[in-house]
Write an enzyme that holds these catalytic residues in place. Structure first.
Site, PDB file in Angstrom:
ATOM      1  N   THR A  57       4.572 -11.920   5.278  1.00  0.00           N
ATOM      2  CA  THR A  57       3.789 -12.429   4.146  1.00  0.00           C
ATOM      3  C   THR A  57       4.711 -13.053   3.098  1.00  0.00           C
ATOM      4  O   THR A  57       4.360 -14.064   2.477  1.00  0.00           O
ATOM      5  CB  THR A  57       2.943 -11.308   3.514  1.00  0.00           C
ATOM      6  OG1 THR A  57       2.265 -10.608   4.541  1.00  0.00           O
ATOM      7  CG2 THR A  57       1.932 -11.856   2.542  1.00  0.00           C
ATOM      8  N   GLU A  97      10.266  -8.912  -2.688  1.00  0.00           N
ATOM      9  CA  GLU A  97      10.817  -7.622  -2.253  1.00  0.00           C
ATOM     10  C   GLU A  97      10.175  -7.307  -0.921  1.00  0.00           C
ATOM     11  O   GLU A  97       8.988  -6.967  -0.868  1.00  0.00           O
ATOM     12  CB  GLU A  97      10.485  -6.527  -3.280  1.00  0.00           C
ATOM     13  CG  GLU A  97      11.182  -6.698  -4.617  1.00  0.00           C
ATOM     14  CD  GLU A  97      12.674  -6.418  -4.552  1.00  0.00           C
ATOM     15  OE1 GLU A  97      13.187  -6.037  -3.486  1.00  0.00           O
ATOM     16  OE2 GLU A  97      13.328  -6.595  -5.584  1.00  0.00           O
ATOM     17  N   TRP A 106       0.784  -1.237   0.000  1.00  0.00           N
ATOM     18  CA  TRP A 106       0.000   0.000   0.000  1.00  0.00           C
ATOM     19  C   TRP A 106       0.812   1.282   0.000  1.00  0.00           C
ATOM     20  O   TRP A 106       0.244   2.363  -0.002  1.00  0.00           O
ATOM     21  CB  TRP A 106      -0.977   0.016   1.175  1.00  0.00           C
ATOM     22  CG  TRP A 106      -0.386  -0.363   2.504  1.00  0.00           C
ATOM     23  CD1 TRP A 106      -0.512  -1.579   3.136  1.00  0.00           C
ATOM     24  CD2 TRP A 106       0.424   0.426   3.375  1.00  0.00           C
ATOM     25  NE1 TRP A 106       0.172  -1.590   4.332  1.00  0.00           N
ATOM     26  CE2 TRP A 106       0.763  -0.356   4.504  1.00  0.00           C
ATOM     27  CE3 TRP A 106       0.927   1.731   3.323  1.00  0.00           C
ATOM     28  CZ2 TRP A 106       1.560   0.092   5.557  1.00  0.00           C
ATOM     29  CZ3 TRP A 106       1.724   2.197   4.374  1.00  0.00           C
ATOM     30  CH2 TRP A 106       2.021   1.383   5.467  1.00  0.00           C
ATOM     31  N   CYS A 117      10.008   1.030   1.932  1.00  0.00           N
ATOM     32  CA  CYS A 117      10.757  -0.158   2.359  1.00  0.00           C
ATOM     33  C   CYS A 117      12.207   0.199   2.642  1.00  0.00           C
ATOM     34  O   CYS A 117      12.797  -0.283   3.594  1.00  0.00           O
ATOM     35  CB  CYS A 117      10.660  -1.252   1.313  1.00  0.00           C
ATOM     36  SG  CYS A 117      11.099  -0.679  -0.332  1.00  0.00           S
ATOM     37  N   SER A 169       5.506  -7.400   3.190  1.00  0.00           N
ATOM     38  CA  SER A 169       6.235  -7.601   4.442  1.00  0.00           C
ATOM     39  C   SER A 169       6.990  -8.937   4.456  1.00  0.00           C
ATOM     40  O   SER A 169       6.667  -9.855   3.686  1.00  0.00           O
ATOM     41  CB  SER A 169       5.240  -7.576   5.606  1.00  0.00           C
ATOM     42  OG  SER A 169       4.324  -8.639   5.447  1.00  0.00           O
ATOM     43  N   GLU A 197      11.107  -3.003  11.981  1.00  0.00           N
ATOM     44  CA  GLU A 197      10.767  -2.028  10.935  1.00  0.00           C
ATOM     45  C   GLU A 197       9.552  -1.217  11.389  1.00  0.00           C
ATOM     46  O   GLU A 197       8.450  -1.749  11.482  1.00  0.00           O
ATOM     47  CB  GLU A 197      10.437  -2.760   9.626  1.00  0.00           C
ATOM     48  CG  GLU A 197      10.152  -1.794   8.501  1.00  0.00           C
ATOM     49  CD  GLU A 197       9.686  -2.457   7.208  1.00  0.00           C
ATOM     50  OE1 GLU A 197       8.978  -3.478   7.266  1.00  0.00           O
ATOM     51  OE2 GLU A 197      10.034  -1.926   6.136  1.00  0.00           O
ATOM     52  N   LYS A 233      -2.736  -8.040  -8.217  1.00  0.00           N
ATOM     53  CA  LYS A 233      -3.623  -7.696  -7.098  1.00  0.00           C
ATOM     54  C   LYS A 233      -2.976  -6.618  -6.232  1.00  0.00           C
ATOM     55  O   LYS A 233      -1.938  -6.844  -5.617  1.00  0.00           O
ATOM     56  CB  LYS A 233      -3.852  -8.930  -6.218  1.00  0.00           C
ATOM     57  CG  LYS A 233      -4.830  -8.667  -5.085  1.00  0.00           C
ATOM     58  CD  LYS A 233      -4.733  -9.701  -3.975  1.00  0.00           C
ATOM     59  CE  LYS A 233      -3.783  -9.311  -2.887  1.00  0.00           C
ATOM     60  NZ  LYS A 233      -4.206  -8.154  -2.081  1.00  0.00           N
ATOM     61  N   PRO A 234      -3.608  -5.443  -6.145  1.00  0.00           N
ATOM     62  CA  PRO A 234      -3.102  -4.422  -5.219  1.00  0.00           C
ATOM     63  C   PRO A 234      -3.520  -4.723  -3.779  1.00  0.00           C
ATOM     64  O   PRO A 234      -4.346  -5.604  -3.535  1.00  0.00           O
ATOM     65  CB  PRO A 234      -3.770  -3.134  -5.723  1.00  0.00           C
ATOM     66  CG  PRO A 234      -5.008  -3.573  -6.437  1.00  0.00           C
ATOM     67  CD  PRO A 234      -4.776  -4.984  -6.927  1.00  0.00           C
ATOM     68  N   SER A 235      -2.958  -3.971  -2.851  1.00  0.00           N
ATOM     69  CA  SER A 235      -3.324  -4.118  -1.431  1.00  0.00           C
ATOM     70  C   SER A 235      -4.780  -3.718  -1.210  1.00  0.00           C
ATOM     71  O   SER A 235      -5.271  -2.779  -1.843  1.00  0.00           O
ATOM     72  CB  SER A 235      -2.414  -3.212  -0.597  1.00  0.00           C
ATOM     73  OG  SER A 235      -2.967  -3.019   0.682  1.00  0.00           O
TER      74      SER A 235
HETATM   75  P1  NAD Z   1       1.731  -7.088   3.448  1.00  0.00           P
HETATM   76  O1  NAD Z   1       2.746  -8.175   3.389  1.00  0.00           O
HETATM   77  O2  NAD Z   1       0.800  -7.063   4.580  1.00  0.00           O
HETATM   78  O3  NAD Z   1       0.826  -7.081   2.143  1.00  0.00           O
HETATM   79  C1  NAD Z   1       1.391  -6.996   0.854  1.00  0.00           C
HETATM   80  C2  NAD Z   1       0.428  -7.620  -0.132  1.00  0.00           C
HETATM   81  O4  NAD Z   1       0.336  -9.023   0.115  1.00  0.00           O
HETATM   82  C3  NAD Z   1      -1.002  -7.087  -0.060  1.00  0.00           C
HETATM   83  O5  NAD Z   1      -1.507  -6.974  -1.380  1.00  0.00           O
HETATM   84  C4  NAD Z   1      -1.726  -8.175   0.707  1.00  0.00           C
HETATM   85  O6  NAD Z   1      -3.109  -8.234   0.463  1.00  0.00           O
HETATM   86  C5  NAD Z   1      -1.032  -9.412   0.176  1.00  0.00           C
HETATM   87  N1  NAD Z   1      -1.126 -10.598   1.055  1.00  0.00           N
HETATM   88  C6  NAD Z   1      -1.391 -10.657   2.376  1.00  0.00           C
HETATM   89  N2  NAD Z   1      -1.361 -11.938   2.812  1.00  0.00           N
HETATM   90  C7  NAD Z   1      -1.065 -12.700   1.738  1.00  0.00           C
HETATM   91  C8  NAD Z   1      -0.840 -14.101   1.549  1.00  0.00           C
HETATM   92  N3  NAD Z   1      -0.935 -14.972   2.556  1.00  0.00           N
HETATM   93  N4  NAD Z   1      -0.500 -14.523   0.323  1.00  0.00           N
HETATM   94  C9  NAD Z   1      -0.348 -13.665  -0.709  1.00  0.00           C
HETATM   95  N5  NAD Z   1      -0.561 -12.330  -0.592  1.00  0.00           N
HETATM   96  C10 NAD Z   1      -0.894 -11.850   0.619  1.00  0.00           C
HETATM   97  O7  NAD Z   1       2.568  -5.742   3.345  1.00  0.00           O
HETATM   98  P2  NAD Z   1       2.023  -4.252   3.424  1.00  0.00           P
HETATM   99  O8  NAD Z   1       1.702  -3.958   4.856  1.00  0.00           O
HETATM  100  O9  NAD Z   1       1.011  -4.029   2.379  1.00  0.00           O
HETATM  101  O10 NAD Z   1       3.320  -3.417   2.990  1.00  0.00           O
HETATM  102  C11 NAD Z   1       4.276  -2.975   3.875  1.00  0.00           C
HETATM  103  C12 NAD Z   1       5.494  -3.871   3.797  1.00  0.00           C
HETATM  104  O11 NAD Z   1       5.958  -3.948   2.443  1.00  0.00           O
HETATM  105  C13 NAD Z   1       6.661  -3.313   4.589  1.00  0.00           C
HETATM  106  O12 NAD Z   1       7.293  -4.362   5.289  1.00  0.00           O
HETATM  107  C14 NAD Z   1       7.590  -2.776   3.516  1.00  0.00           C
HETATM  108  O13 NAD Z   1       8.941  -2.696   3.902  1.00  0.00           O
HETATM  109  C15 NAD Z   1       7.361  -3.741   2.411  1.00  0.00           C
HETATM  110  N6  NAD Z   1       7.759  -3.168   1.117  1.00  0.00           N
HETATM  111  C16 NAD Z   1       8.864  -3.679   0.487  1.00  0.00           C
HETATM  112  C17 NAD Z   1       9.298  -3.110  -0.706  1.00  0.00           C
HETATM  113  C18 NAD Z   1      10.518  -3.631  -1.437  1.00  0.00           C
HETATM  114  O14 NAD Z   1      10.649  -3.360  -2.624  1.00  0.00           O
HETATM  115  N7  NAD Z   1      11.412  -4.360  -0.782  1.00  0.00           N
HETATM  116  C19 NAD Z   1       8.598  -2.050  -1.249  1.00  0.00           C
HETATM  117  C20 NAD Z   1       7.480  -1.564  -0.583  1.00  0.00           C
HETATM  118  C21 NAD Z   1       7.063  -2.139   0.613  1.00  0.00           C
END
Ligand code: NAD
Length: 481
Positions: A222, A240, A143, A274, A219, A371, A167-169
């Protein structure tokens, strides 16, 4: 705000179910997003698999489509930015930059060479290694930068000849859905399918039999689930994940200069990046000056609703994340930290938290070790540089880091000792489409961007053309001799 619909097989895919999307500046639901059913997900993967047959055959057409997509994105900044600001919280100007960056990524990949390397050309054989498409890609985004991170996946995946279901968040589905709609006439039907739903939709995608690759940003927690879901089918994965980037200030640095740059590297997108700076190590001799420099920026920056003139930082994107930042700051205070700026939620609706600088704390405190992903920055002092480097590396994270000092050579030498995917010297968050990006340790697997990122959307294939008599080579000729 207009209706938001999914795009499957190049068409609008209506759903019965919807879920609310909140504006983090008010905390109120302001729009509804479609809830994808399992049958619709099957249809999306089916459409992607069918589209892949033609899509992979014409590289020139793929490049033209990516260039056209970039044009449409650039022409849509005015339409997309308010949607992005409303669902994500970031200021309008930053939302515009995000849409623009998505177009730049599309353009960059439209012009990038496909992997192809001749590794032998002599009397016996002509051998090349080429990048073949993988097939259908399942792409999942977080997100914080919903659109740019989508194009980090869409652009290279498409150039390589793959098709996608993305699929977006659930916190920020709207801009991506709108882009799916705007690009319906650009992408051939089925090439890019946009679905929306909760976390369970992501889990359905990663265990679905059609995709051959999962490109995931999110994250660590996940990411590990995604890796597990991919394993039984040996799907390729690029993960990532999160970061806890250290910035190490050296004793020859100018405190005011580094404080300004470190503040920008830490509070960009309200700390929800991130690879933002998430902890700062400062030598004792400069500690008070750097802390005060950071705090003065934190006190003076304008925080508010993203649509308001002059606002530089918006709210935190969602309630769970807002609660997490509050909890980590409270824990730091309970363990003896001093608030030098900010320190609490703002007294208004929405998920606003004061830009916060914390001093007098050390490793072993949650906000230093974990984090935080929000507008609260811990500043830790050090006496011995070797010890600071060791503490910076004493983590499961390894996304990026930076070193700051007047002697750039010395700073680069220290940066080379950081265990992370990108080590910056006298800068942070300098990201670009030609520069590979990825993490060590728990911060991820694989790379995005540049030829390296493109390569991850291909399967390497050796094409070996024999030049030997009757197709015999040294290995097989022995059989007949
Ligand atoms: P999240 O892991 O909660 O969700 C990310 C996505 O995964 C969402 O679309 C979510 O719906 C989906 N998801 C959730 N559970 C799932 C499952 N079991 N299987 C498949 N998909 C699933 O992360 P967030 O809170 O949306 O984002 C924040 C995190 O993302 C932070 O830790 C940040 O550091 C990381 N991030 C990393 C990068 C990078 O390039 N390394 C870039 C941006 C954000």
């Amino acid at each position: 705000m207009s209706e938001f619909v999914m795009t499957i097989a190049g068409e609008s895919a209506p759903t019965e179910g919807t879920f609310g999307v909140r504006n983090p500046a008010t905390g109120e639901v302001f729009a509804r997003a479609p809830e994808c059913t399992r049958q619709q997900l099957d249809a999306a993967f089916d459409a992607a698999a069918k589209a892949a047959r033609d899509w992979k055959t014409d590289e020139a057409a793929r490049r033209a489509v990516l260039l056209r997509a970039a044009e449409v994105l650039m022409a849509s900044v005015g339409e997309l930015s308010p949607i992005l600001t409303a669902e994500q919280g970031k200021p309008l100007e930053d939302a515009g930059i995000e849409v623009f960056a998505s177009a730049i990524w599309s353009q960059y990949f439209a012009n990038l060479e496909m992997p192809r390397q001749v590794i032998q050309d002599d009397d016996t054989a002509y051998v090349e290694v080429v990048g073949r498409p993988l097939g259908v890609v399942a792409a999942i985004t977080p997100w914080n930068f919903p659109l740019t991170l989508a194009f980090w996946k869409i652009a290279p995946a498409l150039l390589a000849g793959n098709t996608l279901v993305l699929k977006p968040s659930p916190f920020t589905p709207l801009t991506t859905l709108k882009v799916g709609e705007l690009l319906r006439d650009v992408f051939p039907p089925g090439v890019v399918n946009i679905v929306s739903g909760g976390d369970e939709l992501g889990a359905w995608m990663t265990s679905h039999p059609v995709p051959r690759k999962i490109s995931f940003t999110g994250s660590v927690e996940t990411g590990k689930k995604v890796a597990l879901a991919a394993a039984p089918d040996l799907k390729r994965v690029t993960l990532e994940l999160g970061g806890n980037d250290p910035a190490i200030v050296l004793d020859d640095a100018d405190p005011a200069t580094v404080a300004a740059a470190i503040f920008a590297g830490a509070f960009n997108n309200n700390g929800q990046v991130c690879s933002a700076i998430k902890r700062v190590y400062v030598p004792e001799s400069l500690y008070d000056d750097v802390v005060e420099g950071l705090a003065s920026h934190a006190r003076s920056i304008k925080v508010g609703e993203g649509t308001e003139e002059g606002v530089k930082l918006g709210p935190i994107n969602n309630e769970p994340q807002f609660e997490r930042v509050k909890e980590l700051v409270a824990d730091a205070l309970a363990h003896g930290a001093t608030v030098v700026a900010g320190g609490k939620a703002m007294d208004r609706a929405g998920y606003f938290f004061e830009p916060t600088v914390l001093a007098g704390l050390s490793d072993g405190t949650r906000i230093v070790d974990e984090e935080q992903f929000g507008p609260a920055l811990p500043v830790v002092s050090y006496r011995d540089l070797g010890d600071a480097i060791e503490r910076a590396n004493a983590t499961h994270f390894g996304l990026s880091g930076s070193v700051w000092g007047a002697d750039a050579e010395r700073a680069a030498q220290v940066a080379g000792q950081l265990e992370c995917g990108t080590a910056w010297v006298n800068t942070h968050l300098a990201l670009a489409p030609h520069q590979p990006f990825g993490g060590c340790k728990w911060s991820g697997i694989g790379l995005e961007n540049g030829p390296w990122g493109l390569s991850e959307f291909t399967e390497h294939q050796v094409v070996h053309r024999s030049k030997g008599p009757n197709g015999l080579n040294a290995n097989t000729a022995r059989l007949l001799s």
